[in-house]
Design an enzyme around this catalytic site. Structure first.
Site, short mmCIF file in Angstrom:
data_model
loop_
_atom_site.label_atom_id
_atom_site.label_comp_id
_atom_site.label_asym_id
_atom_site.label_seq_id
_atom_site.Cartn_x
_atom_site.Cartn_y
_atom_site.Cartn_z
N THR A 14 12.04 -0.36 45.13
CA THR A 14 12.28 1.17 44.46
C THR A 14 10.89 1.81 43.97
O THR A 14 11.00 2.82 43.94
CB THR A 14 12.98 0.95 42.99
OG1 THR A 14 12.51 -0.18 42.23
CG2 THR A 14 14.65 0.80 43.43
N LYS A 24 9.44 5.97 44.34
CA LYS A 24 8.66 6.53 43.26
C LYS A 24 7.50 7.29 43.89
O LYS A 24 7.05 8.45 43.58
CB LYS A 24 8.48 5.55 41.98
CG LYS A 24 9.67 5.21 41.25
CD LYS A 24 9.44 3.95 40.50
CE LYS A 24 10.70 3.41 40.13
NZ LYS A 24 10.65 2.01 39.46
N LYS A 78 5.76 -10.29 49.29
CA LYS A 78 5.43 -8.69 49.00
C LYS A 78 3.93 -8.72 49.85
O LYS A 78 3.38 -7.57 49.95
CB LYS A 78 5.41 -8.31 47.79
CG LYS A 78 6.79 -8.36 46.97
CD LYS A 78 6.78 -7.73 45.48
CE LYS A 78 8.13 -8.09 44.94
NZ LYS A 78 9.05 -6.88 44.94
N LYS A 88 3.49 -3.78 42.18
CA LYS A 88 4.78 -4.15 41.98
C LYS A 88 4.41 -5.90 41.44
O LYS A 88 3.25 -6.00 41.38
CB LYS A 88 5.39 -4.46 43.65
CG LYS A 88 4.37 -4.78 44.46
CD LYS A 88 5.04 -4.97 45.96
CE LYS A 88 4.99 -3.32 46.70
NZ LYS A 88 6.42 -2.83 46.76
N ARG A 89 5.63 -6.49 41.27
CA ARG A 89 5.32 -7.91 41.13
C ARG A 89 4.58 -8.63 42.05
O ARG A 89 4.80 -8.34 43.18
CB ARG A 89 6.63 -8.58 40.83
CG ARG A 89 7.16 -8.35 39.41
CD ARG A 89 6.34 -8.80 38.45
NE ARG A 89 6.27 -10.09 38.30
CZ ARG A 89 7.02 -10.80 37.10
NH1 ARG A 89 7.64 -10.18 36.46
NH2 ARG A 89 6.82 -12.25 37.15
N HIS A 126 20.87 -8.76 44.77
CA HIS A 126 19.59 -8.18 45.12
C HIS A 126 18.55 -8.93 45.72
O HIS A 126 17.55 -8.47 45.82
CB HIS A 126 19.17 -8.08 43.62
CG HIS A 126 19.87 -6.96 42.68
ND1 HIS A 126 19.48 -5.73 42.62
CD2 HIS A 126 21.01 -7.22 41.90
CE1 HIS A 126 20.13 -4.91 41.86
NE2 HIS A 126 21.15 -5.97 41.29
C1 NBG Z 1 15.01 -7.09 43.58
C2 NBG Z 1 14.71 -6.90 44.89
C3 NBG Z 1 14.17 -5.41 45.15
C4 NBG Z 1 15.15 -4.56 44.74
C5 NBG Z 1 15.56 -4.63 43.24
C6 NBG Z 1 16.51 -3.93 42.73
C7 NBG Z 1 15.74 -9.17 42.40
C8 NBG Z 1 16.25 -10.54 42.40
N1 NBG Z 1 15.56 -8.48 43.47
O1 NBG Z 1 13.84 -5.19 46.46
O2 NBG Z 1 13.74 -7.75 45.15
O3 NBG Z 1 14.71 -3.10 44.82
O4 NBG Z 1 16.06 -5.99 43.04
O5 NBG Z 1 17.71 -3.76 43.61
O6 NBG Z 1 14.50 -8.98 41.46
#
Ligand code: NBG
Length: 823
Positions: free
Chosen positions: A655, A659, A553, A547-548, A359
């Site tokens: 993601t 949305k 980001k 987002k986080r 991820h």
């Molecule tokens: C996160 C990514 C996102 C991705 C999500 C789901 C982790 C390690 N990765 O870009 O930063 O959408 O995973 O795949 O949290």
């Protein structure tokens, strides 16, 4: 829900009964929280029959099952979603109305099940929804954290964290299944013996500590298909089989230690997103839920099959990032030490059972455990890891004689660390990234040596989201409108949403679409007023980044740009400027200093700008406290602009971007992650793209040549903004408040590179593109087309599509039809 399954009067009676039985109250006396519980138990009652029927059908069919192993499931609230998927939402709302109860108020009583940090955890939750809806047998396996993602408060502009005691009123939907408890062992030593009779090696763990893992099952209701799958999350209890005598022998200490270990293991979710902290307790958590889940999986298999060597025919394990990859050596251990297979037999089963999803390419997220810690905590597992590594290195040496660089890149144990990703790739039969661009970067850069050696394992599975939560539940106005126009097929087949494309040219239709957006903006404005005390104008552009909080980001880019706009408006009050509300929502990991400084900066700029009457409300800034799944649903529905501004190459997929798109907000973003595919679907003319490409970023990272100071010195407006970090403008005169941010942009005082995320580099391109957003918004005809085209083109981004791809390429499951469990 069809009337044969749902009787309004019975429902009402049951709710009243439940209030009585649970609280000794009448419905009139009950608190909203109590009514929430009573309603939930009533709904659970309906679910249980289908749950039983589903499991019975799976058993009869002896269906292959996916075990989705994840440290995180960011489920959000269950009640509304369960009602939606039972297709009973409207009827229940009506029934409650007749009792003078507002379903919205009742839903708001439910705490979010926030057993996850961000995208990775929410993806797991969307996958659960899609698996059930698509009739696939699945278990989600995770941890029942006592405390989920912390609650965020903003005090004096700073983030504060308080524990999320989500279980305090009880969790009505879960079932404790103590009869399936499993023991999990840590530490101690391994004694080796040869079995006198068979001559086999036997490994005996001694002087270990252990805990009992207790499963709690949560129902995952499929949409309108009677399927109910299971999310199994594990709680820990001390094993208290010591006798009173042992106290006398001084074992009291040990008993208390076991008690503490059990409490600690499931106590709290680590609040890091995309960041590895290397804590021993975290490795304990990982092994705890993996060992318990695999023991349960094998026990279930053995009930109906007698050859464990065929395990892979009935189960497949998907490892959600590296967090669950200790599943590989644990499965080997169970197969060899408990089931008596040879190494070769066990490896054959394990390597046909395990698959791995990557991820992130962020290096700070890579899990690498120090060998001494790993070996001390999991002595037998470590032996197995060493053997996996030894055999693999032999293979590499045979294939690439004399090339030690290959071993440096690919071995599991290197530099006194256990590299979990490498183990997952070596053992797994599938390795996937989460968006096309991300998978290409894995193949060509991050995991190149592995790709060269075993290209057949690599594949892409672009992420998706469930339209049932993020449109059908979160945006009722729009979902009713869509159903009205094209029917309700989109609920289970999102590609059908493309059928609204031809309507985009009808002005009246577009007006309706924008009217719905406006209503949703009013709803969010009310939420903001109630929760933040800030008035916002629903006619302004709602420009949203939720987002986080992470440097990659680039929330910092967003707020610096707002500071720049504010300077401009102050200096040139005459220039026309379309009113804009900048909305942020983000949690920072508790120990992430620059992230926390960014939150303070956003709030301080908000404080100054929102209270400056001279700008006539042209700019408003809102930081929404405690961003989480439940308020996200309101936010997506109300957004005009979706900020997806990560440094290209860094956001594996994203993601949230999907949305927003689904809810009709165009992307203002870089060519990163799934943004690339969003643009492919919607067309460049319906998105606002800026900034360096991922190739350019990678090129700078590898070869140098980027000097932010040069940009800073040559762009006086940007220089002024950056200097405002240090001149006290937004710091009540305190010049040091943002010094970490300032230095991160210009020098290497406390970072490896100056402006590692290319904020100054992308600033002008971002500002120009923001101007284009404004111009486009002013032309309401063209804007309504852009907005509507985003919804119309979002079909690809359903997690139903993603799951079908996993099933076809990796899991090879079959759909199981389930008759209704009612009657
Ligand atoms: C996160 C990514 C996102 C991705 C999500 C789901 C982790 C390690 N990765 O870009 O930063 O959408 O995973 O795949 O949290």
């Amino acid at each position: 829900m069809h009337s044969r399954r749902f009787d309004k009067e019975t429902f009402k009676e049951t709710v009243k009964d439940n209030v009585k039985v649970l609280y000794r109250k009448t419905i009139e006396e009950a608190e909203p929280q109590q009514i929430f519980q009573a309603v939930s138990y009533t709904v659970k009652d309906i679910i249980i029959d289908d749950w039983l029927a589903t499991q019975e059908e799976y058993r009869k069919r002896d269906a292959k099952t996916v075990y989705y192993m994840s440290m995180e499931f960011l489920m959000g609230r269950a009640l509304g979603n369960n009602l939606i998927n039972l297709t009973a939402y409207k009827e229940v709302r009506e029934a409650l109305n007749e009792m003078n109860i507002d379903l919205n108020v009742i839903e708001d009583q439910e705490p979010d099940a926030a057993l996850g940090n961000g995208g990775l955890g929410r993806l797991a939750a969307c996958f659960m929804d899609s698996l059930a809806t698509l009739n696939y047998p699945a278990y989600g396996c995770g941890i029942r954290y006592r405390y989920g993602m912390f609650k965020q408060k903003i005090e004096n502009g700073y983030q504060t964290e308080t524990p999320d005691n989500w279980l305090k009123d009880g969790n009505p939907f879960e079932l404790c299944r103590a009869e399936y408890a499993k023991e999990v062992r840590f530490g101690g030593t391994i004694r080796f013996e040869k079995d006198g009779e068979t001559g086999k090696d036997i490994f005996i763990q001694e002087n270990y500590e252990s805990v009992r893992a207790i499963p709690y099952d949560m129902p995952i209701v499929g949409y309108g298909n009677n399927v109910v799958n299971t999310l199994r999350i594990w709680d820990a209890e001390a094993i208290t089989n010591f006798s009173l005598e042992s106290f006398d022998r001084g074992d009291y200490h040990k008993a208390v230690e076991q008690e503490n270990l059990a409490k600690m293991i499931v106590d709290v979710l680590y609040p890091n997103d995309n960041h590895y902290a290397g804590k021993e307790l975290r490795l304990k958590q990982q092994y705890f839920f993996i060992s318990a889940s695999l023991q349960a999986m094998i026990a279930k298999y053995k009930k109906r099959h007698n050859d464990i060597r065929d395990l892979h025919k009935k189960v497949v394990i998907q490892m959600n990032d590296t967090h669950p990859t200790v599943a590989v050596p644990e499965l080997m251990r169970l197969l060899i030490d408990v089931e008596g297979l040879t190494w070769e037999e066990a490896w054959d089963v394990t390597s046909r059972t395990c698959a791995y999803t990557n991820h992130t390419i962020m290096s700070e997220a890579l899990e690498k455990w120090p060998v001494d810690l790993f070996a001390r905590l999991l002595p037998r597992i470590f032996q197995i890891v060493q053997e996996i590594d030894r055999r693999f290195i032999d293979e590499v040496r045979t294939k690439y004689p004399g090339d030690e660089n290959k071993i440096k890149a690919m071995s599991v144990i290197w530099d006194n660390q256990v590299r979990m990703a490498n183990m997952a790739i070596i053992a797994g039969f599938s390795v996937n990234g989460v968006a096309n661009l991300h998978t290409e970067i894995l193949k060509n850069q991050e995991l190149k040596e592995f790709y060269d050696m075993m290209p057949e394992k690599f594949n892409n599975k672009t992420n998706g989201i469930t339209q049932r939560r993020f449109l059908l539940h979160g945006n009722t106005l729009l979902s009713d409108w869509i159903t009205n126009k094209i029917g309700d097929g989109w609920i289970t087949d999102l590609s059908k949403i493309g059928n609204i494309k031809p309507l985009v040219n009808d002005e009246q239709v577009r007006r309706e679409f924008m009217q719905i957006k406006y209503q949703n903006k009013i709803r969010l404005a009310k939420y903001i007023k109630d929760n933040n005390g800030i008035e916002v104008d629903p006619k302004s552009i709602f420009d949203v980044q939720v987002k986080r909080l992470h440097e990659y980001k680039r929330q910092l880019l967003n707020i610096l740009h707002i500071m720049y706009l504010y300077n401009q408006i102050k200096e040139h009050p005459e220039i026309s400027f379309y009113p804009r509300t900048f909305i942020f929502g983000a949690k920072a990991a508790a120990g992430y200093l620059r992230a926390k400084e960014t939150i303070k900066l956003i709030n301080s700029v908000a404080q100054v700008v929102n209270n400056d009457r001279s700008i006539n409300g042209k700019l408003k800034i809102v930081f929404i406290e405690d961003y989480r799944v439940s308020n996200a649903e309101l936010i997506f529905a109300a957004a005009d602009v979706s900020e997806q501004i990560s440094t290209a190459s860094k956001e594996a997929s994203g993601t949230g971007n999907m949305k927003f798109m689904l809810n009709g907000a165009p992307t203002l973003g870089t060519m990163d992650g799934a943004n690339v595919e969003i643009v492919e679907e919607v067309g460049l003319e319906n998105a606002f793209i800026f900034g360096l490409s991922s190739e350019e970023v990678i090129q700078f990272e590898q070869n140098g040549g980027y000097n932010p100071v040069e940009i800073y010195l040559n762009d006086w407006e940007l220089k002024r903004v950056v200097d405002q970090l240090m001149d006290g403008t937004y710091a009540e005169g305190n010049h040091d408040m943002y010094k970490n941010l300032y230095h991160s942009l210009l020098d290497t005082q406390n970072t490896d590179r100056a402006d590692a995320y290319f904020i100054l580099k992308d600033f002008r391109s971002y500002a120009e593109t923001q101007k284009k957003v404004e111009a486009a918004y002013r032309d309401s005809h063209s804007w309504s087309k852009i907005a509507m085209m985003n919804t119309a083109c979002s079909g690809k981004f359903t997690s139903d599509r993603t799951i079908e791809e996993y099933v076809k390429d990796i899991w090879k499951l079959e759909k199981v039809e389930v008759p209704t469990g009612q009657e």
